[in-house]
Design an enzyme around this catalytic site. Structure first.
Site, PDB file in Angstrom:
ATOM      1  CB  CYS B  86      -0.976  -0.054   1.183  1.00  0.00           C
ATOM      2  SG  CYS B  86      -2.360   1.091   1.007  1.00  0.00           S
ATOM      3  CG  HIS B 203      -3.364  -3.700   3.404  1.00  0.00           C
ATOM      4  ND1 HIS B 203      -2.310  -3.065   3.994  1.00  0.00           N
ATOM      5  CD2 HIS B 203      -4.107  -2.735   2.821  1.00  0.00           C
ATOM      6  CE1 HIS B 203      -2.393  -1.758   3.785  1.00  0.00           C
ATOM      7  NE2 HIS B 203      -3.484  -1.530   3.075  1.00  0.00           N
ATOM      8  CD  GLU B 205      -0.480  -5.537   5.793  1.00  0.00           C
ATOM      9  OE1 GLU B 205      -0.504  -6.105   4.682  1.00  0.00           O
ATOM     10  OE2 GLU B 205      -0.796  -4.325   5.940  1.00  0.00           O
TER      11      GLU B 205
END
Lengths: 87, 229
Positions: B86, B203, B205
């Protein structure tokens, strides 16, 4: 010295904000507005003595920071009247 | 493996990345403040998401001048794995480690949602355990994720298989409807010429435990851990 920097998206780059704005203008009845491109405007107060130095410094910071050359171009104006008024 | 998670003022996915690496995958992880000049003994560098320096001028425009970025560049140029997620992807483009730039999303809206992301290439450190065509359902959260590069750069990325992630429908079709932000060729993530630097807007994560709605992002971390073994 004062420099004015105008940063705009290159003509080949789609401008989502400009598109949204022109659609809003059309919905308000301003159908004669053909297109809108949104950009950024910076006024730089520069502690340098000459117009040439102001232009060089404004060019440097525009290239390095204010504009992203991948998507944007810039033009600048050095305000020599401000120099006369201040000196 | 040692992961360095670089923290800029305004980073807000740094703890998510740290949590994923350290607690979910049991690896060593260190936060590295952007004013540091050393990455220590890192094997992998993560540039996390967020709004570095507020992103007031442009996303990532100021972060690229942070002192740590000289070390990130040297680390990347040494062929070691770097991932920008990002805002981290935006920083990698601003500093020139990856080509292109982000425009505002085409609908001018901030998108925070799970989207379909297709793995395009499995020969990067971050996709080695994935299979080409594999679909991930992982979140995006951005207002400026509309990937742009000049046509000749896009042609170069495609010709050298440097598009690593693409927005796609659940059944793996690359369609305009599956494109959340207007990115050219539905590009969600790319790599550098050496294939060791990867940037993506989604994302992974935030999708490593089912409690957050998806664990599809695990493959990105499992890949780089396997890569380093």
């Amino acid at each position: 010295m004062r420099a004015r920097v105008f940063v705009t998206l290159k003509p080949s780059v789609f401008d989502p904000q400009g598109r949204t704005i022109v659609e809003a203008l059309h919905s308000l009845g301003h159908t004669e507005v053909g297109d809108v491109r949104q950009g950024k405007y910076f006024e730089l107060d520069l502690n340098v003595e000459s117009a040439a130095a102001a232009e060089a410094l404004a060019t440097e910071v525009s290239q390095q920071v204010l504009a992203n050359p991948v998507i944007e171009s810039f033009r600048l104006e050095v305000d020599s009247e401000s120099k006369a008024g201040r000196s | 493996m040692n992961f360095a998670v670089v923290v800029f003022p305004g980073s807000n996915c740094d703890h998510d990345a740290y949590h994923a690496v350290k607690h979910v995958f049991g690896q060593s992880a260190e936060f590295v403040w952007h004013k540091e000049t050393s990455l220590g003994d890192a094997d992998v560098v993560i540039l996390p998401g967020g709004f570095s320096h507020g992103d007031y001028l442009r996303t990532g425009a100021i972060a690229r001048f942070s002192p740590i970025m000289a070390s990130v560049r040297a680390f990347a140029e040494a062929g070691k794995p770097v991932i920008g997620i990002c805002n981290g992807f935006q920083i990698l483009m601003e500093c020139g480690l990856l080509p292109g730039a982000m425009l505002r999303n085409r609908d001018v809206q901030f998108h925070c949602e799970h989207v379909g992301v297709r793995i395009e290439q499995a020969d990067t450190p971050f996709t080695g355990k994935a299979s080409v065509g594999q679909m991930l359902r992982i979140p995006i959260a951005h207002g400026e994720g509309n990937y742009f590069a000049p046509p000749e750069v896009i042609a170069e990325l495609e010709a050298h298989r440097r598009v690593i992630f693409r927005y796609a429908s659940a059944d793996g079709e690359v369609t305009d409807a599956a494109n959340p932000n207007g990115s050219v060729h539905n590009i969600a993530g790319i790599c550098n010429e050496g294939r060791n630097v990867v940037g993506l807007m989604p994302h992974p994560e935030r999708a490593v435990e089912l409690v957050t709605g998806s664990a599809d992002g695990r493959v990105v971390f499992e890949s780089v851990i396997q890569h380093g073994v």
